[in-house]
Design a protein around this motif. Structure first.
Motif, PDB file in Angstrom:
ATOM      1  N   UNK A 123       1.917  -2.503   8.521  1.00 26.22           N
ATOM      2  CA  UNK A 123       2.134  -2.908   7.132  1.00 26.22           C
ATOM      3  C   UNK A 123       2.952  -4.194   7.073  1.00 26.22           C
ATOM      4  N   UNK A 124       3.919  -4.313   7.988  1.00 27.47           N
ATOM      5  CA  UNK A 124       4.720  -5.531   8.055  1.00 27.47           C
ATOM      6  C   UNK A 124       3.869  -6.714   8.526  1.00 27.47           C
ATOM      7  N   UNK A 125       2.993  -6.458   9.517  1.00 29.18           N
ATOM      8  CA  UNK A 125       2.170  -7.539  10.074  1.00 29.18           C
ATOM      9  C   UNK A 125       1.153  -8.053   9.057  1.00 29.18           C
ATOM     10  N   UNK A 148      -5.015  -8.796   2.826  1.00 34.43           N
ATOM     11  CA  UNK A 148      -5.649  -7.791   3.682  1.00 34.43           C
ATOM     12  C   UNK A 148      -5.016  -6.413   3.548  1.00 34.43           C
ATOM     13  N   UNK A 149      -3.725  -6.405   3.207  1.00 28.27           N
ATOM     14  CA  UNK A 149      -3.045  -5.117   3.069  1.00 28.27           C
ATOM     15  C   UNK A 149      -3.578  -4.366   1.855  1.00 28.27           C
ATOM     16  N   UNK A 150      -3.588  -3.012   1.979  1.00 20.10           N
ATOM     17  CA  UNK A 150      -4.105  -2.120   0.938  1.00 20.10           C
ATOM     18  C   UNK A 150      -5.592  -2.339   0.695  1.00 20.10           C
ATOM     19  N   UNK A 151      -6.329  -2.546   1.759  1.00 21.34           N
ATOM     20  CA  UNK A 151      -7.784  -2.611   1.705  1.00 21.34           C
ATOM     21  C   UNK A 151      -8.360  -1.677   2.766  1.00 21.34           C
ATOM     22  N   UNK A 152      -9.688  -1.494   2.716  1.00 24.46           N
ATOM     23  CA  UNK A 152     -10.345  -0.633   3.701  1.00 24.46           C
ATOM     24  C   UNK A 152     -10.317  -1.260   5.090  1.00 24.46           C
ATOM     25  N   UNK A 154      -7.813  -2.999   6.313  1.00 26.06           N
ATOM     26  CA  UNK A 154      -6.487  -2.701   6.856  1.00 26.06           C
ATOM     27  C   UNK A 154      -6.438  -1.278   7.410  1.00 26.06           C
ATOM     28  N   UNK A 155      -7.070  -0.323   6.712  1.00 27.91           N
ATOM     29  CA  UNK A 155      -7.133   1.051   7.225  1.00 27.91           C
ATOM     30  C   UNK A 155      -7.892   1.090   8.544  1.00 27.91           C
ATOM     31  N   UNK A 156      -8.983   0.330   8.628  1.00 28.71           N
ATOM     32  CA  UNK A 156      -9.784   0.315   9.857  1.00 28.71           C
ATOM     33  C   UNK A 156      -8.971  -0.254  11.032  1.00 28.71           C
ATOM     34  N   UNK A 157      -8.210  -1.314  10.768  1.00 31.06           N
ATOM     35  CA  UNK A 157      -7.361  -1.883  11.825  1.00 31.06           C
ATOM     36  C   UNK A 157      -6.325  -0.859  12.278  1.00 31.06           C
ATOM     37  N   UNK A 229      -0.455   4.441   3.974  1.00 29.86           N
ATOM     38  CA  UNK A 229       0.435   3.312   4.227  1.00 29.86           C
ATOM     39  C   UNK A 229      -0.302   1.988   4.116  1.00 29.86           C
ATOM     40  N   UNK A 230      -1.539   1.906   4.630  1.00 28.94           N
ATOM     41  CA  UNK A 230      -2.251   0.627   4.706  1.00 28.94           C
ATOM     42  C   UNK A 230      -3.364   0.477   3.677  1.00 28.94           C
ATOM     43  N   UNK A 231      -3.863   1.603   3.139  1.00 26.39           N
ATOM     44  CA  UNK A 231      -5.053   1.522   2.291  1.00 26.39           C
ATOM     45  C   UNK A 231      -4.784   1.431   0.814  1.00 26.39           C
ATOM     46  N   UNK A 232      -3.789   2.179   0.342  1.00 25.84           N
ATOM     47  CA  UNK A 232      -3.566   2.201  -1.088  1.00 25.84           C
ATOM     48  C   UNK A 232      -4.737   2.813  -1.831  1.00 25.84           C
ATOM     49  N   UNK A 233      -5.027   2.295  -3.004  1.00 25.17           N
ATOM     50  CA  UNK A 233      -6.113   2.853  -3.813  1.00 25.17           C
ATOM     51  C   UNK A 233      -7.486   2.450  -3.281  1.00 25.17           C
ATOM     52  N   UNK A 234      -7.599   1.252  -2.678  1.00 25.41           N
ATOM     53  CA  UNK A 234      -8.907   0.780  -2.202  1.00 25.41           C
ATOM     54  C   UNK A 234      -9.282   1.351  -0.842  1.00 25.41           C
TER      55      UNK A 234
END
Length: 313
Positions: A123-125, A148-152, A154-157, A229-234
């Motif tokens: 999340x910091x990166x 890129x944060x709070x996207x799909x 970011x979750x994949x990474x 933590x990384x995906x949020x709503x999206x």
């Protein structure tokens, strides 16, 4: 008879563990999934059983989340396999045996770090004001902050980073068990490096491939920390929905129905993937059977007729 009784007695703790910590919780979740939420302050009731919670869980509102979870799970497992296979191959065949312990430790050390801490590190990166965004802007790759944060993506990474060791280790063990004599024999028979890998090394390491795929795909589908933590709503995933139904909405019936559907999706996906792999490998298996089949029996030796010995000549 005594040996069988002794073996059954030794297996009792394992069966008890399986019954208490797997069968009973899963049966309870399945039972709750047929119930309903009784009022605002109730969590579950099962005096009237129905499939209404399954219908509600498969509504368009939640179906998109199931599809997103399946997409992230399959793509994340495929990326882990594509990254982990060359790494495991290099560790097993190209690295000296004295250095393999160090490399295995380097793979395991991040895995020993707390799962939540590792995810927050990403999340910091990936933050718009993070150092990655600053570096990309300074070299002119992007014009504005990194979105890129709070996207799909970011979750994949995050899931690829978190579950990659679970793919590398089984593949390394499987490759390490393939003896060098077998690979050398394939090369001596005229097979190139690619043919040796596809026809000898990869089929012999099939248990490691299956173990790696299952170890990554099954927990990845139920992961909700990375998505939170990384995906949020999206980047919403089913694990988040199940947790929210139990913790926030206090609707245990709907949360149980979602959990049961998630388990069914995992089992169905594994079954379909296994069937497809079996069908794809069928021509290669038939061809291998012709090559590696039992050799023909040698012809029976021809015995010469005994020479006649003249007696009294």
């Amino acid at each position: 008879m005594r040996r069988r009784s002794a073996g059954a007695a030794l297996a009792v703790p394992a069966w008890a563990w399986l019954l208490v910590f797997f069968v009973a919780p899963v049966a309870m979740v399945v039972w709750f999934s047929f119930g309903y939420k009784p009022g605002v302050f109730g969590t579950h009731a099962n005096d009237v059983l129905s499939f209404d919670r399954y219908v509600e869980a498969l509504s368009p509102t939640f179906f998109a989340t199931f599809a997103n979870t399946l997409w992230v799970g399959m793509l994340g497992t495929a990326i882990c396999f594509l990254i982990g296979m060359p790494v495991a191959y290099w560790m097993a065949f190209k690295v000296r045996p004295q250095r393999r312990g160090l490399l295995i430790a380097l793979v395991l050390v991040p895995f020993w770090t707390n799962f939540l801490v590792r995810t927050i590190g990403w999340q910091v990166i990936l933050a718009p004001e993070g150092w990655t965004s600053g570096v990309l802007q300074s070299v002119g790759i992007i014009d504005g902050p990194l979105e890129l944060l709070y996207t799909r993506t970011a979750v994949l990474i995050g899931v690829v980073y978190n579950y990659l060791p679970l793919m590398i280790l089984p593949l390394f063990v499987a490759f390490d068990r393939v003896g060098p004599a077998v690979r050398e024999a394939s090369k001596d028979l005229g097979a190139g490096k690619l043919t040796t890998f596809l026809r000898v090394t990869l089929p012999l390491s099939r248990p490691g491939v299956i173990a790696g795929v299952l170890l990554v795909f099954i927990p990845l589908m139920g992961d909700y920390i990375t998505a939170t933590v990384l995906g949020g709503a999206r980047g919403n995933m089913v694990g988040q929905l199940v947790a929210s139904q139990f913790q926030t909405a206090q609707n245990w019936a709907l949360g149980s129905a979602m959990a049961v559907l998630l388990m069914l999706v995992i089992v169905l996906t594994i079954a379909v993937a296994a069937a497809l792999i079996w069908l794809i490998a069928l021509p290669f298996r038939a061809r291998t059977g012709l090559v590696l089949g039992p050799p023909p029996e040698p012809p029976a030796p021809v015995t010469a007729a005994p020479e006649r010995v003249e007696v009294g000549s």
